[in-house]
Design a protein around this motif. Structure first.
Motif, mmCIF file in Angstrom:
data_model
loop_
_atom_site.group_PDB
_atom_site.id
_atom_site.type_symbol
_atom_site.label_atom_id
_atom_site.label_comp_id
_atom_site.label_asym_id
_atom_site.label_seq_id
_atom_site.Cartn_x
_atom_site.Cartn_y
_atom_site.Cartn_z
ATOM 1 N N THR A 1 0.806 -1.055 -0.065
ATOM 2 C CA THR A 1 -0.171 -0.137 -0.085
ATOM 3 C C THR A 1 0.993 1.279 0.084
ATOM 4 O O THR A 1 2.059 1.211 0.632
ATOM 5 C CB THR A 1 -0.966 -0.125 1.281
ATOM 6 O OG1 THR A 1 -1.796 -1.301 1.135
ATOM 7 C CG2 THR A 1 -1.797 1.185 1.126
ATOM 8 N N SER A 2 0.347 2.247 -0.569
ATOM 9 C CA SER A 2 1.380 3.441 -0.729
ATOM 10 C C SER A 2 0.351 4.675 -0.969
ATOM 11 O O SER A 2 -0.621 4.636 -1.267
ATOM 12 C CB SER A 2 2.172 3.566 -1.885
ATOM 13 O OG SER A 2 1.492 3.352 -3.118
ATOM 14 N N ILE A 3 0.884 5.588 -0.585
ATOM 15 C CA ILE A 3 0.333 7.264 -0.733
ATOM 16 C C ILE A 3 1.273 8.036 -1.362
ATOM 17 O O ILE A 3 2.430 7.765 -1.309
ATOM 18 C CB ILE A 3 -0.414 7.841 0.436
ATOM 19 C CG1 ILE A 3 0.512 7.869 1.630
ATOM 20 C CG2 ILE A 3 -1.661 6.975 0.850
ATOM 21 C CD1 ILE A 3 0.187 8.623 2.855
ATOM 22 N N THR A 4 0.926 9.226 -1.826
ATOM 23 C CA THR A 4 2.004 10.135 -2.414
ATOM 24 C C THR A 4 2.030 11.391 -1.641
ATOM 25 O O THR A 4 2.969 12.254 -1.980
ATOM 26 C CB THR A 4 1.370 10.562 -3.712
ATOM 27 O OG1 THR A 4 0.127 11.482 -3.567
ATOM 28 C CG2 THR A 4 1.339 9.502 -4.772
ATOM 29 N N ASN A 5 1.854 11.402 -0.447
ATOM 30 C CA ASN A 5 1.918 12.247 0.572
ATOM 31 C C ASN A 5 2.429 11.937 2.104
ATOM 32 O O ASN A 5 1.989 12.408 2.907
ATOM 33 C CB ASN A 5 1.056 13.315 0.822
ATOM 34 C CG ASN A 5 -0.367 12.727 1.446
ATOM 35 O OD1 ASN A 5 -0.367 11.467 1.101
ATOM 36 N ND2 ASN A 5 -1.272 13.512 1.766
ATOM 37 N N HIS A 6 3.228 10.600 1.935
ATOM 38 C CA HIS A 6 3.829 10.170 3.319
ATOM 39 C C HIS A 6 4.785 10.867 3.882
ATOM 40 O O HIS A 6 5.587 11.403 2.877
ATOM 41 C CB HIS A 6 4.159 8.616 3.032
ATOM 42 C CG HIS A 6 4.432 7.878 4.120
ATOM 43 N ND1 HIS A 6 5.290 7.929 5.175
ATOM 44 C CD2 HIS A 6 3.540 6.893 4.770
ATOM 45 C CE1 HIS A 6 5.277 7.082 6.050
ATOM 46 N NE2 HIS A 6 4.152 6.486 5.951
ATOM 47 N N SER A 7 4.915 10.983 5.066
ATOM 48 C CA SER A 7 5.739 11.991 5.527
ATOM 49 C C SER A 7 7.227 11.482 5.369
ATOM 50 O O SER A 7 7.497 10.363 5.314
ATOM 51 C CB SER A 7 5.722 12.055 7.189
ATOM 52 O OG SER A 7 4.500 12.706 7.446
ATOM 53 N N GLY A 8 8.049 12.484 4.780
ATOM 54 C CA GLY A 8 9.390 11.987 4.462
ATOM 55 C C GLY A 8 9.568 11.583 3.049
ATOM 56 O O GLY A 8 10.680 11.062 2.435
ATOM 57 N N HIS A 9 8.317 11.408 2.322
ATOM 58 C CA HIS A 9 8.549 10.782 0.951
ATOM 59 C C HIS A 9 7.397 11.517 0.227
ATOM 60 O O HIS A 9 6.946 10.967 -0.604
ATOM 61 C CB HIS A 9 8.200 9.496 1.100
ATOM 62 C CG HIS A 9 9.095 8.524 1.696
ATOM 63 N ND1 HIS A 9 10.400 8.055 1.198
ATOM 64 C CD2 HIS A 9 9.088 7.998 3.020
ATOM 65 C CE1 HIS A 9 11.014 7.197 2.302
ATOM 66 N NE2 HIS A 9 10.116 7.293 3.389
ATOM 67 N N LEU A 10 7.288 12.793 0.392
ATOM 68 C CA LEU A 10 6.393 13.756 -0.439
ATOM 69 C C LEU A 10 6.649 13.597 -1.892
ATOM 70 O O LEU A 10 7.672 13.738 -2.256
ATOM 71 C CB LEU A 10 6.449 14.939 0.193
ATOM 72 C CG LEU A 10 5.835 15.350 1.512
ATOM 73 C CD1 LEU A 10 5.860 16.705 1.642
ATOM 74 C CD2 LEU A 10 4.376 14.694 1.797
ATOM 75 N N GLY A 11 5.338 13.513 -2.719
ATOM 76 C CA GLY A 11 5.593 13.209 -4.189
ATOM 77 C C GLY A 11 5.920 11.683 -4.528
ATOM 78 O O GLY A 11 5.989 11.844 -5.826
ATOM 79 N N THR A 12 6.578 10.945 -3.818
ATOM 80 C CA THR A 12 6.735 9.524 -4.169
ATOM 81 C C THR A 12 5.766 8.584 -3.567
ATOM 82 O O THR A 12 5.761 8.410 -2.157
ATOM 83 C CB THR A 12 8.336 9.254 -3.694
ATOM 84 O OG1 THR A 12 9.190 10.201 -4.233
ATOM 85 C CG2 THR A 12 8.474 7.777 -3.935
ATOM 86 N N PRO A 13 5.255 7.716 -4.361
ATOM 87 C CA PRO A 13 4.771 6.370 -3.610
ATOM 88 C C PRO A 13 5.151 5.709 -2.620
ATOM 89 O O PRO A 13 6.446 5.242 -2.792
ATOM 90 C CB PRO A 13 3.918 5.731 -4.642
ATOM 91 C CG PRO A 13 4.207 6.532 -5.942
ATOM 92 C CD PRO A 13 5.403 7.507 -5.694
ATOM 93 N N PHE A 14 4.877 5.756 -1.429
ATOM 94 C CA PHE A 14 5.286 5.291 -0.133
ATOM 95 C C PHE A 14 4.278 4.774 0.817
ATOM 96 O O PHE A 14 3.140 5.286 0.879
ATOM 97 C CB PHE A 14 6.360 6.107 0.618
ATOM 98 C CG PHE A 14 7.184 5.436 1.783
ATOM 99 C CD1 PHE A 14 8.301 4.684 1.178
ATOM 100 C CD2 PHE A 14 6.753 5.539 2.865
ATOM 101 C CE1 PHE A 14 9.199 4.062 2.203
ATOM 102 C CE2 PHE A 14 7.707 4.967 3.761
ATOM 103 C CZ PHE A 14 8.837 4.360 3.566
#
Length: 383
Positions: free
Chosen positions: A154-167
């Motif tokens: 599972t991923s989102i594109t606004n995960h803390s420390g990974h903004l703009g990258t699916p994580f």
């Protein structure tokens, strides 16, 4: 079997990332194997005989046959479960996606995969949790007793420390595949609107029963056999059979009856046979000896445009009425003329007749029809 649920998540990002306007995710995964063989059923129902012509006090038996067929079944192997995702941060999620992958440890090779459908709720508000259901088919037949593993990546594109990258988190659940297949709709119960429950069946079969009818049952008797799947109590297919029960009372004496009466009451025709259409020594005369033959002639042998067929039908009806006691003196001449004609002419002769001869044939048929309808002679029985 429901797999052990393993929770997974990611810790908060380092202090440097805390200043970013992101969020965090945590999730759990459940997984249960489904290995089924689903059977399809069909049912037929027949009645023999399909019609009864009874006299008052008489009974008749009808045999009903209910036939059941079950196919060889369709096998399916799949895993069903849920991915429950929690937004642990202070902002809504963006670009939420998840992929379900199936492996068979110790191998890491993915044997089946499907995207998790989040379209019904694509955004998680701050602090919100949501469970998303999934089903993923696995190669059939599955390996009974072997370990299977389901992972949700599972991923989102606004995960803390990974903004703009699916994580996001990758969480899994493991289980052993069951050792046997589960039948679906493998057995049915059969209920009949006339006979009641006919039993429970686990394969193709035939069952019969007999019912007795009398004049009290006159009319079209309809009944239906319906299948019910015993494993989930859902309705299966059904089949209907009909029996037409006619009650024929002896025709009144001294009056005439229409051609329609005689063809619809073969039970009343039988005692009046045999009947000659034509003279007994005529080369093309026809002796009516059976009710089936009589009914066909009364129906003009399916060709009402043929005047000889009409003459034969009306002559037969008139002779049946006279045999039943009606006075035939009013049409004695017409009957004699009709018999003389039919002794030398078959229905196949109609197209070769002259116009004058056709008119004579039609006139004889009309005279006999008037007699049968009570316009001339002793009168119709309904008068």
């Amino acid at each position: 079997m429901v797999a052990l649920v393993v929770a997974g998540g990611l810790s908060a990002a380092p202090a440097l990332a805390d200043s970013q306007a992101g969020t965090t995710l945590a999730q759990t995964v459940s997984a249960a194997p489904r290995w089924t063989k689903t059977y399809a059923w069909n049912v037929t129902k027949t009645a023999d005989p399909a019609s009864l012509d009874l006299a008052p006090g008489e009974t008749g038996d009808v045999t009903y046959v209910v036939g059941l067929t079950r196919d060889n079944g369709t096998e399916a192997a799949y895993i069903a479960g849920q991915v429950c995702i929690t937004n642990g941060g202070a902002v809504a999620t963006g670009g939420l996606t998840s992929v379900i992958n199936v492996t068979k440890p110790p191998s890491a090779t993915v044997v089946a995969s499907t995207p998790l459908d989040t379209s019904g709720h694509p955004v998680l508000a701050p602090g919100e949790s949501r469970c998303y259901g999934y089903e993923v088919a696995v190669p059939s037949p599955p390996e009974a007793g072997k370990a299977y593993k389901v992972s949700a990546d599972t991923s989102i594109t606004n995960h803390s420390g990974h903004l703009g990258t699916p994580f996001g988190p990758n969480t899994s659940a493991s289980f052993g595949w069951p050792s046997s297949i589960t039948p679906v709709h493998g057995e049915v119960s059969v209920d009949d609107t006339m006979q009641g429950n006919l039993g429970t069946f686990a394969g193709s079969a035939t069952t019969t029963y007999t019912r007795t009818f009398s004049c009290d049952d006159a009319g079209v008797r309809t009944n239906t056999a319906t299948l019910t799947h015993t494993d989930d109590n859902t309705a299966g297919p059904s089949a209907t059979a009909t029996v037409a029960v006619t009650c024929t009372t002896p025709p009144p004496a001294g009056c005439t009856l229409t051609i329609g009466y005689w063809k619809n009451h073969p039970k009343a025709v039988a005692p009046m046979l045999p009947v000659w259409l034509g003279t007994p020594d005529g080369q093309l005369s026809h002796e009516v000896t059976t009710t089936n033959d009589a009914v066909a002639i009364l129906n003009f042998n399916g060709a009402a445009s043929n005047g000889i067929n009409k003459l034969r039908g009306q002559l037969l009806a008139a002779k049946l009425g006279i045999a039943g006691g009606a006075d035939g003196s009013a049409v004695a001449g017409a009957i004699a003329d009709a018999d003389a004609f039919l002794a030398t002419h078959a229905p196949s002769s109609w197209n070769s007749l002259s116009k004058a001869d056709r008119n004579d044939v039609n006139l004889l048929a009309t005279t006999l029809d008037n007699y049968n309808n009570g316009i001339i002679g002793p009168g119709h029985c309904d008068d």
